[in-house]
Structures are given as C-alpha cells and as structure tokens.
Enzyme design. Structure first.
Site, PDB file in Angstrom:
ATOM      1  N   GLY A  83     -47.066  35.212  59.725  1.00 30.60           N
ATOM      2  CA  GLY A  83     -48.254  35.331  60.657  1.00 30.60           C
ATOM      3  C   GLY A  83     -48.325  35.386  61.857  1.00 30.60           C
ATOM      4  O   GLY A  83     -49.072  34.947  62.663  1.00 30.60           O
TER       5      GLY A  83
ATOM      6  N   SER B 240     -44.494  42.478  62.967  1.00 35.00           N
ATOM      7  CA  SER B 240     -44.538  43.846  62.853  1.00 35.00           C
ATOM      8  C   SER B 240     -44.799  44.518  64.313  1.00 35.00           C
ATOM      9  O   SER B 240     -44.435  45.484  64.743  1.00 35.00           O
ATOM     10  CB  SER B 240     -45.476  44.544  61.707  1.00 35.00           C
ATOM     11  OG  SER B 240     -46.777  44.115  62.046  1.00 35.00           O
TER      12      SER B 240
ATOM     13  N   HIS C  17     -60.305  37.676  63.084  1.00 34.13           N
ATOM     14  CA  HIS C  17     -61.075  38.732  62.467  1.00 34.13           C
ATOM     15  C   HIS C  17     -62.219  39.300  63.182  1.00 34.13           C
ATOM     16  O   HIS C  17     -63.204  39.914  62.714  1.00 34.13           O
ATOM     17  CB  HIS C  17     -61.588  38.517  60.996  1.00 34.13           C
ATOM     18  CG  HIS C  17     -60.464  38.241  60.107  1.00 34.13           C
ATOM     19  ND1 HIS C  17     -59.782  39.024  59.574  1.00 34.13           N
ATOM     20  CD2 HIS C  17     -59.888  37.007  59.537  1.00 34.13           C
ATOM     21  CE1 HIS C  17     -58.690  38.502  58.790  1.00 34.13           C
ATOM     22  NE2 HIS C  17     -58.835  37.107  58.878  1.00 34.13           N
ATOM     23  N   THR C  18     -61.903  39.361  64.646  1.00 39.42           N
ATOM     24  CA  THR C  18     -63.019  39.857  65.591  1.00 39.42           C
ATOM     25  C   THR C  18     -62.571  41.132  66.132  1.00 39.42           C
ATOM     26  O   THR C  18     -63.222  41.890  66.436  1.00 39.42           O
ATOM     27  CB  THR C  18     -63.418  38.902  66.587  1.00 39.42           C
ATOM     28  OG1 THR C  18     -62.169  38.322  67.172  1.00 39.42           O
ATOM     29  CG2 THR C  18     -64.011  37.794  66.368  1.00 39.42           C
ATOM     30  N   ASP C  19     -61.293  41.420  66.223  1.00 41.55           N
ATOM     31  CA  ASP C  19     -60.704  42.694  66.829  1.00 41.55           C
ATOM     32  C   ASP C  19     -61.246  43.899  66.006  1.00 41.55           C
ATOM     33  O   ASP C  19     -61.695  44.690  66.922  1.00 41.55           O
ATOM     34  CB  ASP C  19     -59.141  42.573  67.072  1.00 41.55           C
ATOM     35  CG  ASP C  19     -58.118  42.169  65.885  1.00 41.55           C
ATOM     36  OD1 ASP C  19     -58.875  42.255  64.867  1.00 41.55           O
ATOM     37  OD2 ASP C  19     -56.856  42.488  65.912  1.00 41.55           O
TER      38      ASP C  19
ATOM     39  N   ASP D 284     -52.440  42.398  68.112  1.00 43.22           N
ATOM     40  CA  ASP D 284     -51.170  42.067  68.119  1.00 43.22           C
ATOM     41  C   ASP D 284     -50.297  42.959  69.017  1.00 43.22           C
ATOM     42  O   ASP D 284     -49.577  42.286  69.458  1.00 43.22           O
ATOM     43  CB  ASP D 284     -50.584  42.055  66.602  1.00 43.22           C
ATOM     44  CG  ASP D 284     -51.245  41.285  65.581  1.00 43.22           C
ATOM     45  OD1 ASP D 284     -52.273  40.396  66.166  1.00 43.22           O
ATOM     46  OD2 ASP D 284     -51.208  41.390  64.399  1.00 43.22           O
TER      47      ASP D 284
ATOM     48  N   GLU E 127     -48.604  51.649  63.394  1.00 46.53           N
ATOM     49  CA  GLU E 127     -48.977  50.750  62.347  1.00 46.53           C
ATOM     50  C   GLU E 127     -50.023  51.161  61.612  1.00 46.53           C
ATOM     51  O   GLU E 127     -50.036  51.114  60.539  1.00 46.53           O
ATOM     52  CB  GLU E 127     -49.025  49.320  62.635  1.00 46.53           C
ATOM     53  CG  GLU E 127     -49.128  48.346  62.014  1.00 46.53           C
ATOM     54  CD  GLU E 127     -48.489  46.692  62.352  1.00 46.53           C
ATOM     55  OE1 GLU E 127     -47.964  46.644  63.298  1.00 46.53           O
ATOM     56  OE2 GLU E 127     -48.654  45.897  61.372  1.00 46.53           O
TER      57      GLU E 127
ATOM     58  N   SER F 165     -31.136  46.765  60.690  1.00 47.06           N
ATOM     59  CA  SER F 165     -31.452  45.604  61.306  1.00 47.06           C
ATOM     60  C   SER F 165     -30.570  44.686  60.723  1.00 47.06           C
ATOM     61  O   SER F 165     -30.162  44.598  59.542  1.00 47.06           O
ATOM     62  CB  SER F 165     -32.880  45.206  60.806  1.00 47.06           C
ATOM     63  OG  SER F 165     -33.125  44.652  59.684  1.00 47.06           O
TER      64      SER F 165
END
Ligand code: GLA
Length: 384
Positions: free
Chosen positions: A124, A128, A34-36, A172, A160, A67
């Site tokens: 996690g 995506s 949760h830093t990005d 990500d 996204e 898919s």
C-alpha cells in the site's frame, strides 16, 4: 546503495554500463482516501524508500527489463499488443509508449532497464507509481528530453491507467514526482492545483501484512459505484462532473436521491473532501490534536461508508486510539496494507507497545512499525 544495486544489475545483465539513472519514492497518504478519482483533494507525503531505475539504449521497438526482485530478463516488443505474459514489464512498456507520445522516447527507440527498490510491493505504499515515475525520468534522460515533474507524472499515470489497466487515480504519481522533503502535498485532483504544506509531526506506519488480491476487484467496484452515483446525481444537478463537487450543504438531497450502497459511497467522498481541505489547514497551523481527530473520522468513514477496511486495520486504529495516539487511519486503497499513526513523542512508546501487544494477541504475530520521514520526489541519480 539501491543505485549501486540497479547499476550493478544492469552491468551484470547487459555487459555494459547504464547511461542514465533516476529514482522516485513511494507514498503514504495522510488524509483524502478514494477522493482522487472523484475529483477531490488528497494530502500525501513521499516516504524515504525509493525505486531506482538504470537505463541504456536498445534496438528500435525492443524493451529489455530486469529487476533485483525478479531476476529473470524479459525481452518484449513494447509497441505490440500486450500479451498476458508481460507481468510487471507491462508498466515499463506503458512508460515507453507514453514517452513516445510526448516525443521523449530514447534515441534508437528501444531501451534496457534494470530496477532495484527498497519499497515493499503490495504494502500500500504505491510501489508501482515509484517504478513508473522513476522509469519515465530515467528513460526521458536517455532521450535528452527534459520533462518537468508534472508531465512526468502524466506519463507515469497513463502508463499505469491506460496500458497496465489499473483504474487508479492521479495521487500516487503526482506525489512521487512533486514531493519535497518535510512537506505534504495538498493536491486538488480535478484542477491539479497543488500546495506544499510543512509537516511538523511524528508519523508512524504499522504494516498489517495483509495483502489482498481482492483489493483490485473491490477498487474497481467502488469506482463503478461512484460513477453510478454521479450519473444519478446529475438528475438533481446537471452540471455535476465529479462526485467530490457535490455541495456539502445538499446532503439531505443526496440522501434522498441515492439508494444503498451508492448513498454510503457518496457520503464518504463528500465528507472526506471536506475533512481533507480542513485537515490541510490544521496541519499547516500545527493544530495536531484537531488534525488527528480528522484522521480518526476518516478511518471510520472508510470502514463504515466506503467499506474498505479489514479487522486488522480496525484493531490497530482502535488500540492506538485507546492508548493515546493523536490520530490513526488506514492509508492507501484499504482492504489490507498499513495504518498511519500520528503520535505525540511522549506517548509514542506506549502506543506502539499497545498496538503490538493487541495485534499479537489477536493475530499471532507482531506488525512491523516504521517512522514516516516525508521525503523528496523524483530525481536524477548520478552514475559513477
Ligand atoms: C490507490 C490508488 C490511488 C487512490 C487510493 C485511494 O492507492 O492508486 O490513486 O485512489 O488507492 O485513495
């Protein structure tokens, strides 16, 4: 194998061979949670599991996607407004629109896409991002454009964030695009400066199997709290743009300025920022014991200050710690998903057995444990 599955699905669905293919990996974040989106550092590695996208041309404005996971063909007019019914095809519509914006849309303006993946969705591991990065690469190959990994990550991120409406940070997509085998990526998310760091460590992943719909809601709530904390802290420091840039020496001032829960959220982000930068130095020097201590601290901070853990994640971390793991923490957004373990090979079997025993006793099932093999980023796949 996955390439053959994607290409085979393409042929079976559209009756012709695909013209290009690319693959991209999922990720595990070592530290920097949760830093990005707060302008701080992250330290992810890419995992060996990948998503493969095989593509071919289609008439202008048309996107046809299928898919192996969801065998139904979706045909969408990707330049029109998003109807709620597009499902996961929305990510690919976003990629097409963003490729258009950078002049790398496939010839003819449309595309056919077949996807196969060995990444579990919702675990996690940023499946995506693997999808959007691989799709951006494959579709840009179809256009003849050569996009470097960073612009590819940008296309995937905006697909996204701006089109699929997920308020994610940039971690990500960047690791999926830039990863190197055997290396972690220290990425400063405000400047996007990056450094590859060798990983000489035994890393394991324990999947708690907890998939929470709550995650998206809670994630957006945390982002809003961080923005509110910045707005308040700007009264103290008008130059402040990113929460992660708050000076660590000014913690007393931060504590005076903010009320709960903003105070706890901000303390996590400032502390995690320092831990991640220090952790990258320790990892680079092979100081695994100290690095592991930071992983435990990071987990405690996620649990107590950011409030993004679950009883399953906490149990795995606490048990691993007692059984002699060097470090352990939840990885990814939290509220479910997996725990990263850093172990000494001599203690590995003992740690894994203890975790499985305790988990079975508490939750009635055994969590899958896998080895994390830091792997390569996005690449073109040669079709035969
Ligand atoms: C999710 C987001 C990332 C990052 C992590 C938390 O995985 O997609 O951008 O914010 O959560 O570190």
């Amino acid at each position: 194998m996955t390439l053959e599955r994607a290409a085979g699905l393409f042929r079976a669905t559209f009756g012709v061979a695909p013209q290009a293919a690319a693959s991209a990996p999922g990720r595990v974040n070592l530290i920097g949670e949760h830093t990005d989106y707060n302008g701080g550092p992250v330290l992810p590695v890419a995992v060996a599991a990948r998503t493969v996208v095989a593509v071919g041309p289609a008439p202008d404005g048309l996107l046809e996607v299928i898919s192996t996971r969801d065998g139904a063909l979706a045909r969408i007019a990707y330049r029109e407004a998003n109807p709620g019914s597009w499902g996961w095809a929305l990510y690919l519509a976003g990629v097409m629109r963003e490729l258009r914006a950078v002049g790398a849309v496939p010839d003819g303006g449309g595309a056919r896409v077949a996807v196969a993946s060995d990444l579990p969705a919702g675990a996690g591991l940023a499946s995506s991002a693997a999808l959007t990065v691989a799709a951006a690469k494959a579709l840009s190959l179809l256009s003849g454009a050569r996009l470097d990994p960073r612009p590819l990550a940008g296309v995937a991120f905006r697909a996204e964030h701006d089109h699929a409406g997920v308020a994610c940070g940039i971690m990500d997509q960047m690791i999926s695009a830039l990863a190197r085998p055997g290396r972690a990526l220290l990425l400063e998310c405000a400047s996007l400066a990056s450094r590859h760091i060798p990983v000489r460590a035994r890393l394991l992943l324990v999947d708690t199997g907890v998939r929470r719909d709550l995650a998206a809601v809670a994630f957006n709530e945390r982002r809003a709290e961080c923005d509110a904390a910045v707005a308040r802290l700007k009264l103290e420091l008008p130059e402040l743009v990113w929460l992660a840039s708050w000076p660590a020496a000014w913690l007393p001032r931060l504590k005076r300025a903010l009320a709960e829960p903003l105070k706890s959220r901000a303390l996590h982000v400032v502390g995690e920022t320092a831990r991640t930068r220090f952790g990258a130095q320790l990892l680079a020097r092979g100081r695994l014991k100290q690095f592991g201590e930071l992983l435990f601290e990071s987990h405690d901070s996620c649990r107590q200050l950011y409030d993004c853990s679950t009883p399953e994640l906490d149990l795995v971390v606490a048990t691993a710690r007692r059984a002699g793991a060097l470090g352990a923490r939840l990885t990814g957004a939290g509220w479910g998903g997996a725990v990263l373990l850093l172990v000494d090979r001599r203690r590995e079997a003992r740690v894994v057995a203890a975790v499985q025993r305790a988990f079975r006793r508490a939750f009635g099932r055994e969590p899958p444990v896998s080895v994390v093999q830091p792997s390569a980023g996005v690449r073109r796949e040669r079709l035969r």
